[in-house]
Write a protein that holds these residues in place. Sequence first.
Motif, PDB file in Angstrom:
ATOM      1  N   UNK A  36       0.841  -1.192   0.000  1.00 12.96           N
ATOM      2  CA  UNK A  36       0.000   0.000   0.000  1.00 12.96           C
ATOM      3  C   UNK A  36       0.878   1.244   0.000  1.00 12.96           C
ATOM      4  N   UNK A  37       0.523   2.209  -0.842  1.00 12.19           N
ATOM      5  CA  UNK A  37       1.272   3.453  -0.919  1.00 12.19           C
ATOM      6  C   UNK A  37       2.374   3.436  -1.958  1.00 12.19           C
ATOM      7  N   UNK A  38       2.610   2.308  -2.603  1.00 14.94           N
ATOM      8  CA  UNK A  38       3.643   2.252  -3.628  1.00 14.94           C
ATOM      9  C   UNK A  38       2.996   2.325  -5.009  1.00 14.94           C
ATOM     10  N   UNK A  39       3.795   2.449  -6.019  1.00 12.73           N
ATOM     11  CA  UNK A  39       3.299   2.494  -7.390  1.00 12.73           C
ATOM     12  C   UNK A  39       3.095   1.108  -7.965  1.00 12.73           C
ATOM     13  N   UNK A  40       3.406   0.095  -7.220  1.00 12.98           N
ATOM     14  CA  UNK A  40       3.259  -1.268  -7.694  1.00 12.98           C
ATOM     15  C   UNK A  40       4.601  -1.848  -8.091  1.00 12.98           C
ATOM     16  N   UNK A  41       4.544  -2.926  -8.835  1.00 12.97           N
ATOM     17  CA  UNK A  41       5.755  -3.582  -9.287  1.00 12.97           C
ATOM     18  C   UNK A  41       6.327  -2.777 -10.451  1.00 12.97           C
ATOM     19  N   UNK A  42       7.575  -2.371 -10.342  1.00 15.22           N
ATOM     20  CA  UNK A  42       8.209  -1.539 -11.360  1.00 15.22           C
ATOM     21  C   UNK A  42       9.345  -2.327 -11.986  1.00 15.22           C
ATOM     22  N   UNK A  43       9.361  -2.393 -13.303  1.00 13.86           N
ATOM     23  CA  UNK A  43      10.438  -3.100 -13.999  1.00 13.86           C
ATOM     24  C   UNK A  43      11.557  -2.118 -14.323  1.00 13.86           C
ATOM     25  N   UNK A  44      12.738  -2.625 -14.578  1.00 12.69           N
ATOM     26  CA  UNK A  44      13.844  -1.792 -15.018  1.00 12.69           C
ATOM     27  C   UNK A  44      13.580  -1.320 -16.439  1.00 12.69           C
ATOM     28  N   UNK A  45      14.070  -0.147 -16.776  1.00 11.70           N
ATOM     29  CA  UNK A  45      13.847   0.416 -18.106  1.00 11.70           C
ATOM     30  C   UNK A  45      14.777  -0.226 -19.117  1.00 11.70           C
ATOM     31  N   UNK A  46      14.335  -0.207 -20.351  1.00 14.22           N
ATOM     32  CA  UNK A  46      15.174  -0.654 -21.448  1.00 14.22           C
ATOM     33  C   UNK A  46      14.892  -2.057 -21.917  1.00 14.22           C
ATOM     34  N   UNK A  47      15.278  -2.342 -23.164  1.00 12.35           N
ATOM     35  CA  UNK A  47      15.002  -3.663 -23.743  1.00 12.35           C
ATOM     36  C   UNK A  47      15.870  -4.772 -23.159  1.00 12.35           C
ATOM     37  N   UNK A  48      16.986  -4.438 -22.528  1.00 10.25           N
ATOM     38  CA  UNK A  48      17.860  -5.476 -21.978  1.00 10.25           C
ATOM     39  C   UNK A  48      17.244  -6.178 -20.777  1.00 10.25           C
ATOM     40  N   UNK A  49      16.195  -5.611 -20.208  1.00  9.74           N
ATOM     41  CA  UNK A  49      15.548  -6.209 -19.039  1.00  9.74           C
ATOM     42  C   UNK A  49      14.233  -6.897 -19.394  1.00  9.74           C
ATOM     43  N   UNK A  50      13.997  -7.120 -20.665  1.00 12.67           N
ATOM     44  CA  UNK A  50      12.751  -7.746 -21.103  1.00 12.67           C
ATOM     45  C   UNK A  50      13.093  -8.952 -21.980  1.00 12.67           C
ATOM     46  N   UNK A  51      12.270  -9.986 -21.899  1.00 17.81           N
ATOM     47  CA  UNK A  51      12.532 -11.204 -22.669  1.00 17.81           C
ATOM     48  C   UNK A  51      12.097 -11.086 -24.121  1.00 17.81           C
ATOM     49  N   UNK A  52      11.148 -10.223 -24.399  1.00 22.45           N
ATOM     50  CA  UNK A  52      10.613 -10.108 -25.749  1.00 22.45           C
ATOM     51  C   UNK A  52      11.476  -9.180 -26.603  1.00 22.45           C
ATOM     52  N   UNK A  53      11.368  -9.340 -27.908  1.00 26.37           N
ATOM     53  CA  UNK A  53      12.080  -8.491 -28.850  1.00 26.37           C
ATOM     54  C   UNK A  53      11.380  -7.138 -28.948  1.00 26.37           C
ATOM     55  N   UNK A  54      12.119  -6.056 -28.847  1.00 24.30           N
ATOM     56  CA  UNK A  54      11.553  -4.715 -28.901  1.00 24.30           C
ATOM     57  C   UNK A  54      11.621  -4.177 -30.315  1.00 24.30           C
ATOM     58  N   UNK A  55      10.590  -3.427 -30.707  1.00 19.75           N
ATOM     59  CA  UNK A  55      10.641  -2.722 -31.980  1.00 19.75           C
ATOM     60  C   UNK A  55      10.747  -1.216 -31.704  1.00 19.75           C
ATOM     61  N   UNK A  56      10.661  -0.417 -32.743  1.00 15.30           N
ATOM     62  CA  UNK A  56      10.843   1.033 -32.620  1.00 15.30           C
ATOM     63  C   UNK A  56       9.790   1.664 -31.714  1.00 15.30           C
ATOM     64  N   UNK A  57       8.556   1.197 -31.833  1.00  9.96           N
ATOM     65  CA  UNK A  57       7.459   1.751 -31.034  1.00  9.96           C
ATOM     66  C   UNK A  57       7.662   1.435 -29.552  1.00  9.96           C
ATOM     67  N   UNK A  58       8.042   0.213 -29.224  1.00  9.15           N
ATOM     68  CA  UNK A  58       8.285  -0.155 -27.826  1.00  9.15           C
ATOM     69  C   UNK A  58       9.367   0.726 -27.204  1.00  9.15           C
ATOM     70  N   UNK A  59      10.432   0.966 -27.962  1.00  9.49           N
ATOM     71  CA  UNK A  59      11.518   1.776 -27.435  1.00  9.49           C
ATOM     72  C   UNK A  59      11.087   3.228 -27.228  1.00  9.49           C
TER      73      UNK A  59
END
Length: 74
Positions: A36-59
Motif C-alpha cells: 500500500x502506498x507504492x506504485x506497484x511492481x516496477x520493472x527496469x527500463x530498457x530492452x535489456x531487461x525484457x525477454x521479448x524483442x523490442x521494436x521502434x514503437x516499444x523503445x
Amino acid sequence: MKGLLKLGIITGLSYFAVKGWRDWMGGDNGDDRGPVGSSGVVRDAGPQHDDEEWDKVDEQVDESFPASDPPGNF
C-alpha cells in the motif's frame, strides 16, 4: 432456523467448490500490485531487461514515459 442452516451448508460447499476450481485451474498467482502506498511492481527500463524483442514503437514508448506527450514522429 432450518433455512439458516441450509444457507450455511450451501455457503460452505460453495466455498470449497470455488477453492478447488481455482486450484485446478492453476491456482492464484497472488497479487503483484505491491504494498500500500507504492506504485506497484516496477520493472527496469530498457530492452535489456525484457525477454521479448523490442521494436521502434516499444523503445519510443519506454523512452517517453512518464511524459504526458507522445513521441514526435507519429
